[in-house]
Design a protein around this motif. Structure first.
Motif, PDB file in Angstrom:
ATOM      1  N   ASP A  35       0.450  -1.739   3.628  1.00  0.00           N
ATOM      2  CA  ASP A  35       1.253  -0.757   2.894  1.00  0.00           C
ATOM      3  C   ASP A  35       1.295   0.571   3.656  1.00  0.00           C
ATOM      4  O   ASP A  35       0.249   1.112   4.046  1.00  0.00           O
ATOM      5  CB  ASP A  35       0.654  -0.549   1.507  1.00  0.00           C
ATOM      6  CG  ASP A  35       1.435   0.441   0.680  1.00  0.00           C
ATOM      7  OD1 ASP A  35       2.612   0.161   0.392  1.00  0.00           O
ATOM      8  OD2 ASP A  35       0.865   1.491   0.334  1.00  0.00           O
ATOM      9  N   ALA A  36       2.499   1.114   3.876  1.00  0.00           N
ATOM     10  CA  ALA A  36       2.670   2.341   4.661  1.00  0.00           C
ATOM     11  C   ALA A  36       1.998   3.548   4.002  1.00  0.00           C
ATOM     12  O   ALA A  36       1.386   4.363   4.699  1.00  0.00           O
ATOM     13  CB  ALA A  36       4.149   2.632   4.888  1.00  0.00           C
ATOM     14  N   SER A  37       2.075   3.666   2.688  1.00  0.00           N
ATOM     15  CA  SER A  37       1.460   4.823   2.027  1.00  0.00           C
ATOM     16  C   SER A  37      -0.066   4.741   2.085  1.00  0.00           C
ATOM     17  O   SER A  37      -0.748   5.756   2.250  1.00  0.00           O
ATOM     18  CB  SER A  37       1.939   4.957   0.585  1.00  0.00           C
ATOM     19  OG  SER A  37       1.570   3.828  -0.169  1.00  0.00           O
ATOM     20  N   GLU A  38      -0.598   3.547   1.980  1.00  0.00           N
ATOM     21  CA  GLU A  38      -2.045   3.372   2.093  1.00  0.00           C
ATOM     22  C   GLU A  38      -2.498   3.663   3.524  1.00  0.00           C
ATOM     23  O   GLU A  38      -3.522   4.315   3.747  1.00  0.00           O
ATOM     24  CB  GLU A  38      -2.428   1.946   1.705  1.00  0.00           C
ATOM     25  CG  GLU A  38      -3.906   1.705   1.646  1.00  0.00           C
ATOM     26  CD  GLU A  38      -4.259   0.289   1.199  1.00  0.00           C
ATOM     27  OE1 GLU A  38      -5.453  -0.034   1.233  1.00  0.00           O
ATOM     28  OE2 GLU A  38      -3.357  -0.482   0.830  1.00  0.00           O
ATOM     29  N   ARG A  39      -1.730   3.202   4.487  1.00  0.00           N
ATOM     30  CA  ARG A  39      -2.049   3.477   5.894  1.00  0.00           C
ATOM     31  C   ARG A  39      -1.990   4.976   6.172  1.00  0.00           C
ATOM     32  O   ARG A  39      -2.822   5.516   6.890  1.00  0.00           O
ATOM     33  CB  ARG A  39      -1.091   2.723   6.806  1.00  0.00           C
ATOM     34  CG  ARG A  39      -1.545   2.787   8.257  1.00  0.00           C
ATOM     35  CD  ARG A  39      -0.725   1.923   9.150  1.00  0.00           C
ATOM     36  NE  ARG A  39      -0.977   0.527   8.840  1.00  0.00           N
ATOM     37  CZ  ARG A  39      -0.195  -0.473   9.235  1.00  0.00           C
ATOM     38  NH1 ARG A  39       0.874  -0.215   9.928  1.00  0.00           N
ATOM     39  NH2 ARG A  39      -0.485  -1.706   8.923  1.00  0.00           N
ATOM     40  N   GLU A  40      -1.010   5.656   5.575  1.00  0.00           N
ATOM     41  CA  GLU A  40      -0.911   7.110   5.731  1.00  0.00           C
ATOM     42  C   GLU A  40      -2.165   7.796   5.198  1.00  0.00           C
ATOM     43  O   GLU A  40      -2.693   8.717   5.826  1.00  0.00           O
ATOM     44  CB  GLU A  40       0.324   7.644   5.010  1.00  0.00           C
ATOM     45  CG  GLU A  40       0.516   9.130   5.146  1.00  0.00           C
ATOM     46  CD  GLU A  40       1.765   9.632   4.438  1.00  0.00           C
ATOM     47  OE1 GLU A  40       1.860  10.852   4.256  1.00  0.00           O
ATOM     48  OE2 GLU A  40       2.629   8.818   4.065  1.00  0.00           O
TER      49      GLU A  40
END
Length: 66
Positions: A35-40
């Motif tokens: 997930d991009a938001s989790e990675r962010e």
């Protein structure tokens, strides 16, 4: 390297954060966080708090359990 490019090519903010952390951190993030938001969140935490790779792995494990 190809996966790294594919993961970050369309996320400008993540590209900027990704440039600031070691390669080993990226390998762990790409393998475990889709997930991009989790990675962010993890990228920002690594930069802001200076997490070493072991701390990153520990945090990902804790979040996966919760």
């Amino acid at each position: 390297m190809r996966q790294f490019y594919l993961e970050y090519q369309s996320h400008e903010k993540l590209q900027q954060l990704a440039a600031e952390i070691p390669w080993g951190h990226h390998l762990d993030l790409m393998a475990q966080v889709k997930d991009a938001s989790e990675r962010e969140y993890y990228l920002e935490s690594i930069v802001e708090m200076g997490w070493c790779r072991n701390v990153l792995l520990h945090q990902m494990l804790i979040n996966a359990i919760s």
